[in-house]
Scaffold this motif. Structure first.
Motif, PDB file in Angstrom:
ATOM      1  N   LYS A   2       0.843  -1.192   0.000  1.00  0.00           N
ATOM      2  CA  LYS A   2       0.000   0.000   0.000  1.00  0.00           C
ATOM      3  C   LYS A   2       0.878   1.242   0.000  1.00  0.00           C
ATOM      4  N   TYR A   3       0.384   2.288  -0.677  1.00  0.00           N
ATOM      5  CA  TYR A   3       1.060   3.583  -0.648  1.00  0.00           C
ATOM      6  C   TYR A   3       0.077   4.666  -1.064  1.00  0.00           C
ATOM      7  N   THR A   4       0.446   5.913  -0.789  1.00  0.00           N
ATOM      8  CA  THR A   4      -0.377   7.068  -1.154  1.00  0.00           C
ATOM      9  C   THR A   4       0.487   8.042  -1.950  1.00  0.00           C
ATOM     10  N   THR A   5      -0.088   8.579  -3.013  1.00  0.00           N
ATOM     11  CA  THR A   5       0.567   9.624  -3.799  1.00  0.00           C
ATOM     12  C   THR A   5      -0.397  10.800  -3.899  1.00  0.00           C
ATOM     13  N   GLU A   6       0.168  11.977  -4.128  1.00  0.00           N
ATOM     14  CA  GLU A   6      -0.702  13.139  -4.294  1.00  0.00           C
ATOM     15  C   GLU A   6      -0.036  14.179  -5.183  1.00  0.00           C
ATOM     16  N   VAL A   7      -0.886  14.976  -5.807  1.00  0.00           N
ATOM     17  CA  VAL A   7      -0.432  16.068  -6.653  1.00  0.00           C
ATOM     18  C   VAL A   7      -1.492  17.167  -6.586  1.00  0.00           C
ATOM     19  N   THR A   8      -1.053  18.415  -6.686  1.00  0.00           N
ATOM     20  CA  THR A   8      -1.980  19.548  -6.727  1.00  0.00           C
ATOM     21  C   THR A   8      -1.977  20.112  -8.135  1.00  0.00           C
ATOM     22  N   VAL A   9      -3.168  20.232  -8.701  1.00  0.00           N
ATOM     23  CA  VAL A   9      -3.340  20.698 -10.074  1.00  0.00           C
ATOM     24  C   VAL A   9      -3.977  22.088 -10.021  1.00  0.00           C
ATOM     25  N   ASP A  10      -3.404  23.010 -10.776  1.00  0.00           N
ATOM     26  CA  ASP A  10      -3.858  24.400 -10.767  1.00  0.00           C
ATOM     27  C   ASP A  10      -5.105  24.565 -11.649  1.00  0.00           C
ATOM     28  N   LEU A  11      -6.164  23.898 -11.228  1.00  0.00           N
ATOM     29  CA  LEU A  11      -7.477  24.007 -11.874  1.00  0.00           C
ATOM     30  C   LEU A  11      -8.540  23.871 -10.798  1.00  0.00           C
ATOM     31  N   PRO A  12      -9.671  24.572 -10.952  1.00  0.00           N
ATOM     32  CA  PRO A  12     -10.792  24.311 -10.049  1.00  0.00           C
ATOM     33  C   PRO A  12     -11.245  22.856 -10.192  1.00  0.00           C
ATOM     34  N   ARG A  13     -11.799  22.309  -9.138  1.00  0.00           N
ATOM     35  CA  ARG A  13     -12.148  20.897  -9.117  1.00  0.00           C
ATOM     36  C   ARG A  13     -13.108  20.498 -10.238  1.00  0.00           C
ATOM     37  N   ASP A  14     -14.082  21.334 -10.588  1.00  0.00           N
ATOM     38  CA  ASP A  14     -15.026  20.957 -11.639  1.00  0.00           C
ATOM     39  C   ASP A  14     -14.327  20.801 -12.995  1.00  0.00           C
ATOM     40  N   GLU A  15     -13.373  21.673 -13.294  1.00  0.00           N
ATOM     41  CA  GLU A  15     -12.602  21.547 -14.554  1.00  0.00           C
ATOM     42  C   GLU A  15     -11.684  20.328 -14.497  1.00  0.00           C
ATOM     43  N   PHE A  16     -11.066  20.113 -13.354  1.00  0.00           N
ATOM     44  CA  PHE A  16     -10.204  18.953 -13.149  1.00  0.00           C
ATOM     45  C   PHE A  16     -10.981  17.662 -13.429  1.00  0.00           C
ATOM     46  N   ILE A  17     -12.155  17.527 -12.803  1.00  0.00           N
ATOM     47  CA  ILE A  17     -12.968  16.321 -12.948  1.00  0.00           C
ATOM     48  C   ILE A  17     -13.408  16.139 -14.398  1.00  0.00           C
ATOM     49  N   LYS A  18     -13.777  17.211 -15.062  1.00  0.00           N
ATOM     50  CA  LYS A  18     -14.204  17.120 -16.463  1.00  0.00           C
ATOM     51  C   LYS A  18     -13.102  16.514 -17.334  1.00  0.00           C
ATOM     52  N   HIS A  94      -9.788  17.255  -3.560  1.00  0.00           N
ATOM     53  CA  HIS A  94     -10.080  18.340  -2.621  1.00  0.00           C
ATOM     54  C   HIS A  94      -9.820  19.676  -3.319  1.00  0.00           C
ATOM     55  N   GLU A  95     -10.799  20.572  -3.273  1.00  0.00           N
ATOM     56  CA  GLU A  95     -10.580  21.902  -3.831  1.00  0.00           C
ATOM     57  C   GLU A  95      -9.996  22.794  -2.749  1.00  0.00           C
ATOM     58  N   VAL A  96      -8.843  23.383  -3.054  1.00  0.00           N
ATOM     59  CA  VAL A  96      -8.144  24.246  -2.116  1.00  0.00           C
ATOM     60  C   VAL A  96      -7.714  25.506  -2.864  1.00  0.00           C
ATOM     61  N   ASP A  97      -8.326  26.638  -2.530  1.00  0.00           N
ATOM     62  CA  ASP A  97      -7.967  27.930  -3.132  1.00  0.00           C
ATOM     63  C   ASP A  97      -7.964  27.884  -4.660  1.00  0.00           C
ATOM     64  N   GLY A  98      -8.999  27.304  -5.248  1.00  0.00           N
ATOM     65  CA  GLY A  98      -9.123  27.272  -6.706  1.00  0.00           C
ATOM     66  C   GLY A  98      -8.277  26.206  -7.380  1.00  0.00           C
ATOM     67  N   GLN A  99      -7.571  25.409  -6.597  1.00  0.00           N
ATOM     68  CA  GLN A  99      -6.778  24.312  -7.126  1.00  0.00           C
ATOM     69  C   GLN A  99      -7.395  22.990  -6.666  1.00  0.00           C
ATOM     70  N   THR A 100      -6.952  21.898  -7.286  1.00  0.00           N
ATOM     71  CA  THR A 100      -7.444  20.584  -6.907  1.00  0.00           C
ATOM     72  C   THR A 100      -6.295  19.734  -6.391  1.00  0.00           C
ATOM     73  N   LYS A 101      -6.442  19.271  -5.160  1.00  0.00           N
ATOM     74  CA  LYS A 101      -5.471  18.337  -4.579  1.00  0.00           C
ATOM     75  C   LYS A 101      -6.012  16.932  -4.808  1.00  0.00           C
ATOM     76  N   TRP A 102      -5.250  16.131  -5.567  1.00  0.00           N
ATOM     77  CA  TRP A 102      -5.628  14.755  -5.901  1.00  0.00           C
ATOM     78  C   TRP A 102      -4.795  13.825  -5.024  1.00  0.00           C
ATOM     79  N   VAL A 103      -5.466  13.065  -4.173  1.00  0.00           N
ATOM     80  CA  VAL A 103      -4.822  12.094  -3.288  1.00  0.00           C
ATOM     81  C   VAL A 103      -5.260  10.707  -3.744  1.00  0.00           C
ATOM     82  N   SER A 104      -4.288   9.858  -4.013  1.00  0.00           N
ATOM     83  CA  SER A 104      -4.577   8.512  -4.498  1.00  0.00           C
ATOM     84  C   SER A 104      -3.981   7.484  -3.539  1.00  0.00           C
ATOM     85  N   GLU A 105      -4.858   6.653  -2.983  1.00  0.00           N
ATOM     86  CA  GLU A 105      -4.436   5.560  -2.108  1.00  0.00           C
ATOM     87  C   GLU A 105      -4.471   4.276  -2.933  1.00  0.00           C
TER      88      GLU A 105
END
Length: 150
Positions: A2-18, A94-105
């Motif tokens: 098991k491991y966890t990775t994460e990245v923050t993408v400079d997009l609002p969550r709705d655009e990220f998900i699309k 997670h939406e944080v200040d207009g960005q999306t934090k993607w956490v993958s377990e």
């Protein structure tokens, strides 16, 4: 394993998900993806399956993705089954200040001696590959950079 990775993408969550939720975009951030085929009548829903084909060096890799939880835009959980490997992936957005934090377990379960040995000897390779896909998605989502161009 098991491991966890994460990245923050400079997009609002709705655009990220699309961008993340469109299977046509996978070829732009999943290096080695040769093609995919929807196996379910209603793709994208819980229980839906998709066949994925990758070219990894000289070998071909076939896997089946199954969506086990779809609660967008907050989370998307999937299972990937390939020969000798069962991968459970829980993704949180997670939406944080207009960005999306993607956490993958990720949890990998291996069967067969060869895959068990590989998982034991090279656990970092699996985490590195997961993080590479996430970083390639970030480059595609933010700047339109496709792995097809490299």
């Amino acid at each position: 394993m098991k491991y966890t990775t994460e990245v923050t993408v400079d997009l609002p969550r709705d655009e990220f998900i699309k961008k993340l939720d469109d299977p046509e975009n996978m070829k732009h951030w999943q290096k080695g993806l040769v093609g995919y085929e929807q196996l379910s009548v209603k793709p994208g829903l819980e229980g839906a399956q998709m066949s994925l084909t990758y070219k990894m060096g000289k070998r071909d890799l076939q896997m089946v993705e199954t969506i086990i939880k779809r609660n967008l835009p907050e989370e998307l959980h999937t299972i990937y089954d390939a020969k000798g490997v069962h991968n459970i992936q829980k993704n949180y957005f997670h939406e944080v200040d207009g960005q999306t934090k993607w956490v993958s377990e990720c949890e990998f379960q291996f069967s067969g001696l060869g895959m068990k040995v590989m998982g034991f000897l090279m656990p970092g390779a699996f985490k590195k590959q997961s993080l590479t896909y996430m970083q390639d998605f970030k480059a595609f989502a933010e700047k339109g950079i496709s792995v097809l161009d490299t």
